[in-house]
Structures are given as structure tokens and as C-alpha cells.
Scaffold this motif. Structure first.
Motif, mmCIF file in Angstrom:
data_model
loop_
_atom_site.group_PDB
_atom_site.id
_atom_site.type_symbol
_atom_site.label_atom_id
_atom_site.label_comp_id
_atom_site.label_asym_id
_atom_site.label_seq_id
_atom_site.Cartn_x
_atom_site.Cartn_y
_atom_site.Cartn_z
ATOM 1 N N UNK A 212 0.848 -1.203 0.000
ATOM 2 C CA UNK A 212 0.000 0.000 0.000
ATOM 3 C C UNK A 212 0.877 1.244 0.000
ATOM 4 N N UNK A 213 0.530 2.214 -0.821
ATOM 5 C CA UNK A 213 1.364 3.415 -0.960
ATOM 6 C C UNK A 213 0.515 4.653 -0.715
ATOM 7 N N UNK A 214 0.966 5.480 0.202
ATOM 8 C CA UNK A 214 0.309 6.771 0.410
ATOM 9 C C UNK A 214 1.375 7.812 0.712
ATOM 10 N N UNK A 215 1.696 8.627 -0.282
ATOM 11 C CA UNK A 215 2.710 9.678 -0.150
ATOM 12 C C UNK A 215 4.055 9.119 0.303
ATOM 13 N N UNK A 216 4.565 8.141 -0.452
ATOM 14 C CA UNK A 216 5.864 7.534 -0.130
ATOM 15 C C UNK A 216 6.779 7.549 -1.348
ATOM 16 N N UNK A 217 6.727 8.614 -2.138
ATOM 17 C CA UNK A 217 7.483 8.664 -3.389
ATOM 18 C C UNK A 217 8.986 8.478 -3.160
ATOM 19 N N UNK A 218 9.510 9.019 -2.076
ATOM 20 C CA UNK A 218 10.961 8.958 -1.847
ATOM 21 C C UNK A 218 11.447 7.544 -1.572
ATOM 22 N N UNK A 219 10.650 6.736 -0.917
ATOM 23 C CA UNK A 219 11.113 5.417 -0.490
ATOM 24 C C UNK A 219 10.886 4.320 -1.522
ATOM 25 N N UNK A 220 10.021 4.531 -2.502
ATOM 26 C CA UNK A 220 9.638 3.460 -3.418
ATOM 27 C C UNK A 220 10.798 2.904 -4.249
ATOM 28 N N UNK A 221 11.685 3.733 -4.837
ATOM 29 C CA UNK A 221 12.794 3.155 -5.605
ATOM 30 C C UNK A 221 13.688 2.260 -4.755
ATOM 31 N N UNK A 222 14.001 2.696 -3.551
ATOM 32 C CA UNK A 222 14.867 1.901 -2.687
ATOM 33 C C UNK A 222 14.178 0.600 -2.278
ATOM 34 N N UNK A 223 12.884 0.653 -1.967
ATOM 35 C CA UNK A 223 12.156 -0.547 -1.571
ATOM 36 C C UNK A 223 12.091 -1.548 -2.721
ATOM 37 N N UNK B 107 2.344 -17.674 -5.101
ATOM 38 C CA UNK B 107 2.088 -18.832 -4.248
ATOM 39 C C UNK B 107 2.029 -18.408 -2.783
ATOM 40 N N UNK B 108 2.931 -17.503 -2.411
ATOM 41 C CA UNK B 108 2.930 -16.898 -1.076
ATOM 42 C C UNK B 108 2.804 -15.395 -1.268
ATOM 43 N N UNK B 109 1.903 -14.784 -0.526
ATOM 44 C CA UNK B 109 1.626 -13.354 -0.661
ATOM 45 C C UNK B 109 2.122 -12.632 0.583
ATOM 46 N N UNK B 110 2.890 -11.582 0.367
ATOM 47 C CA UNK B 110 3.398 -10.762 1.467
ATOM 48 C C UNK B 110 2.716 -9.399 1.441
ATOM 49 N N UNK B 111 2.546 -8.824 2.606
ATOM 50 C CA UNK B 111 2.186 -7.413 2.707
ATOM 51 C C UNK B 111 3.336 -6.690 3.385
ATOM 52 N N UNK B 112 3.569 -5.476 2.932
ATOM 53 C CA UNK B 112 4.719 -4.728 3.432
ATOM 54 C C UNK B 112 4.436 -3.243 3.269
ATOM 55 N N UNK B 113 4.729 -2.466 4.308
ATOM 56 C CA UNK B 113 4.541 -1.021 4.213
ATOM 57 C C UNK B 113 5.592 -0.426 3.284
ATOM 58 N N UNK C 47 -9.611 -12.106 21.033
ATOM 59 C CA UNK C 47 -9.607 -13.058 19.920
ATOM 60 C C UNK C 47 -9.092 -14.439 20.281
ATOM 61 N N UNK C 48 -8.233 -14.519 21.307
ATOM 62 C CA UNK C 48 -7.618 -15.789 21.653
ATOM 63 C C UNK C 48 -6.440 -16.155 20.774
ATOM 64 N N UNK C 49 -6.049 -15.277 19.848
ATOM 65 C CA UNK C 49 -4.906 -15.523 18.973
ATOM 66 C C UNK C 49 -3.661 -14.958 19.648
ATOM 67 N N UNK C 50 -2.677 -15.789 19.868
ATOM 68 C CA UNK C 50 -1.506 -15.392 20.661
ATOM 69 C C UNK C 50 -0.448 -14.715 19.796
ATOM 70 N N UNK C 51 -0.764 -13.531 19.312
ATOM 71 C CA UNK C 51 0.192 -12.719 18.563
ATOM 72 C C UNK C 51 0.576 -11.500 19.392
ATOM 73 N N UNK C 52 1.826 -11.096 19.270
ATOM 74 C CA UNK C 52 2.289 -9.919 19.999
ATOM 75 C C UNK C 52 2.029 -8.622 19.244
ATOM 76 N N UNK C 53 1.882 -8.709 17.914
ATOM 77 C CA UNK C 53 1.808 -7.485 17.110
ATOM 78 C C UNK C 53 0.817 -7.678 15.960
ATOM 79 N N UNK C 54 -0.470 -7.459 16.243
ATOM 80 C CA UNK C 54 -1.505 -7.636 15.233
ATOM 81 C C UNK C 54 -1.337 -6.649 14.082
ATOM 82 N N UNK C 55 -0.814 -5.468 14.378
ATOM 83 C CA UNK C 55 -0.806 -4.386 13.398
ATOM 84 C C UNK C 55 0.480 -4.297 12.594
ATOM 85 N N UNK C 56 1.358 -5.274 12.733
ATOM 86 C CA UNK C 56 2.597 -5.247 11.946
ATOM 87 C C UNK C 56 2.258 -5.343 10.464
ATOM 88 N N UNK C 57 2.820 -4.438 9.666
ATOM 89 C CA UNK C 57 2.516 -4.424 8.240
ATOM 90 C C UNK C 57 3.130 -5.580 7.478
#
Length: 321
Positions: free
Chosen positions: A11-22, A89-95, A148-158
């Protein structure tokens, strides 16, 4: 056209500077691992020239694909469209802000393919964020684990990895991107794992999220928890609660009136029923009970008319199709 080994939804929102490096970083990691890949960038209504940067990157890297919104709709909408486009086959999400490291891709992919996980969530154990952001996040994650009962430490990690059928089976809407693990488990994917990942300091720009996300986060947690338990049968919740309130109010009303008749029969001093606050509370409980019951009934009627009321995830079949 063969599906790539991995899809990276960004997902991209006003990140023009970082996109080439990513993009260069993801390309470098994929080539080092011998993986075929695609990067699906979703421009969420940026106005800093991000789309023009994406166009240049698509010309430079054939693996880059993109979707652009006419205005800002939010991260959940961007992920929803990105999942629809993903073919890997495997899908990643990344900020897009370079705080998530593409170096984590190979290990998380192995957890999906070799260890059998349906979803692997990153855990930013050491965060490069101000205290005012870290502590509310800790409290939020504790609440989400408890509910939720789901034992995750960081639900909001991108940074997350998914088996492809997971992202094709869930619907991310509103601000539900925080609760994708809950949505996945609700859809039947129970193998949810976690990996400690590197969290990098922001290199360009500033964070797009403010404190208002905490309020939205808790409201969404209530919503997703309710939908997980009662989404297909709202009468179980509203009808049960309404019946209890109706019976409680009716019994209280009968008790108040019965007490008055008893005192009248035995010449005991009494107060008029209409002078007793308990009588009005009992009537209120009856009215609310009827309304809740009707809400459940209407919910059942709406659910019965929904086109997806019998959409179930079929994972295995035997026999001729």
C-alpha cells in the motif's frame, strides 16, 4: 502465465521517496534466493507524485504491477485490491516506508511452505517509534489477544506472509487491516504463526497514522469479534439478550404489582406503583428487550437475503467433480 513464487503487496500513500529503494531491495532479495516475484503497488490517492514514481519503476522492473485510487480510501481498501491482484504462491504485505525489511521474505516464506502455516505475522519486538506510539500499541495488542484468543504480539505489523488461498478467502474492509489474523481464523485458517522481524527507523517522510487510529481500532475490534461469533446468526445475540431483558422486566413488573396487591389485602402502607422508580426501570427493560429481539429478527431477514449467506471455504474434496 505461470504464477510467481511470491507476491509483495505494498500500500502506498505519499511515499514517493522510499519506493525506488524498496523496489530495488525486494528485487535484490528475490534474485539472491532464486525466486520469481511480483510487486503489487496500490497507490491510495497519493498527491506527492508517488504514481509517477511507480510508472517509472514499472518501466524499469517488469515485476512491478500497480493499481491507483482516485482518492485516499485507506489501508484496508488498498490491501483488498492488492490481494485481488496478487498471483503468487505466497503473498506478502509490506509497508512502503522502509520500516519493514524485505530480508525477512525468505524465512517467512519457508514458514508458510515448509512448516505449514497459513499466515505468518511479523513481530516488531524492538520498535523504532516514540513512546507515545509504543505503549498504546502494547495495550491494544493485549486487548486484541484477550478478545480473539490468537496469541500474537503485534496484530498491526505491516509485514505478513500468507498462503495464497488465505488472501483470496477473506474480505478486508473499513479499518480491518489490523485484524487480518482474526478474519483469517474466522474463514477457517487456524495455522497462524509469528516471527520476530527487524523494525527500521523511518528514513523518509512522516507517519500517516495519528491517535485517532486507537479509537477506530477498538471499535473495529468489537465489530470483528461480533461478526466472528454472530455474523451468520445475529438472532443468537440480540434475541438472547432481548429475551433475558424482557423476562427480567416482566418479572420485576409482576413483582411490583404483586407486592402492591399483597399490601392492599393486608392493610399495609404502600406507595403507588407509578411512584416507584423500579416500575419504570422494569418497563424500560421490557421495551429494550422487545427492540433487541426485533433487531435480531431483522438481522436474520437481512442475512437470509444476502447473496453470500452460504459461502463456505471448501478445502478438500473426494470423488469426481
Amino acid at each position: 502465465m505461470a504464477a510467481p513464487d511470491v507476491s509483495v503487496v505494498v500500500p502506498v500513500y505519499d511515499e514517493a521517496e522510499s519506493l525506488p529503494e524498496l523496489t530495488a531491495w525486494i528485487d535484490r532479495v528475490a534474485r539472491a534466493e532464486g525466486l520469481t516475484y511480483e510487486i503489487v503497488m496500490v497507490d491510495d490517492g497519493s498527491d506527492d507524485g508517488s504514481w509517477e514514481v511507480i510508472e517509472r519503476l514499472a518501466a524499469q522492473y517488469p515485476a512491478v504491477r500497480a493499481v491507483g485510487f482516485a482518492r485516499n480510501y485507506g489501508k484496508s481498501a488498498a490491501l483488498y485490491c492488492g490481494f485481488a491482484e496478487a498471483r503468487g504462491e505466497v503473498v506478502f504485505t509490506m509497508d512502503a516506508d522502509l520500516q519493514d525489511s524485505p530480508d525477512e521474505i525468505p524465512a517467512m516464506r519457508r514458514m508458510i511452505l515448509d512448516e505449514g502455516y497459513d499466515l505468518v505475522s511479523g513481530w516488531k519486538k524492538r520498535r523504532h517509534d516514540p513512546v507515545g506510539k509504543r505503549w498504546p500499541s502494547k495495550f491494544f495488542n493485549w486487548t486484541a489477544r484477550t478478545v480473539s484468543g490468537i496469541r500474537l504480539h503485534d496484530f498491526n505489523c505491516g509485514l505478513k506472509a500468507y498462503r495464497r488461498k488465505v488472501v483470496k478467502s477473506i474480505e478486508v474492509y473499513g479499518e480491518m487491516h489490523r485484524y487480518i489474523p482474526i478474519l483469517a481464523r474466522r474463514a477457517g485458517f487456524r495455522r497462524i504463526g509469528e516471527k520476530v522481524v527487524e523494525h527500521r527507523a523511518r528514513k523518509y517522510g512522516r507517519s500517516k497514522f495519528g491517535l485517532e487510529r486507537m479509537i477506530k481500532g477498538y471499535l473495529d475490534l468489537i465489530t470483528v469479534s461480533f461478526m466472528s461469533h454472530f455474523g451468520r446468526s445475529p438472532m443468537y445475540f440480540f434475541g438472547s439478550l432481548g429475551t433475558v431483558m424482557f423476562l427480567l422486566g416482566g418479572a420485576t413488573t409482576a413483582w411490583v404489582i404483586g407486592a402492591k396487591l399483597y399490601k392492599q389485602a393486608h392493610d399495609v402502607p404502600l406507595r403507588p406503583v407509578t411512584d416507584q422508580p423500579l416500575f419504570y426501570l422494569a418497563i424500560l427493560a421490557i421495551v429494550l428487550g422487545v427492540q433487541l429481539f426485533l433487531a435480531g429478527f431483522l438481522g436474520e431477514l437481512i442475512n437470509r437475503g444476502a447473496s453470500n449467506r452460504n459461502d463456505y471455504l471448501i478445502d478438500k474434496k473426494i470423488g469426481k467433480q
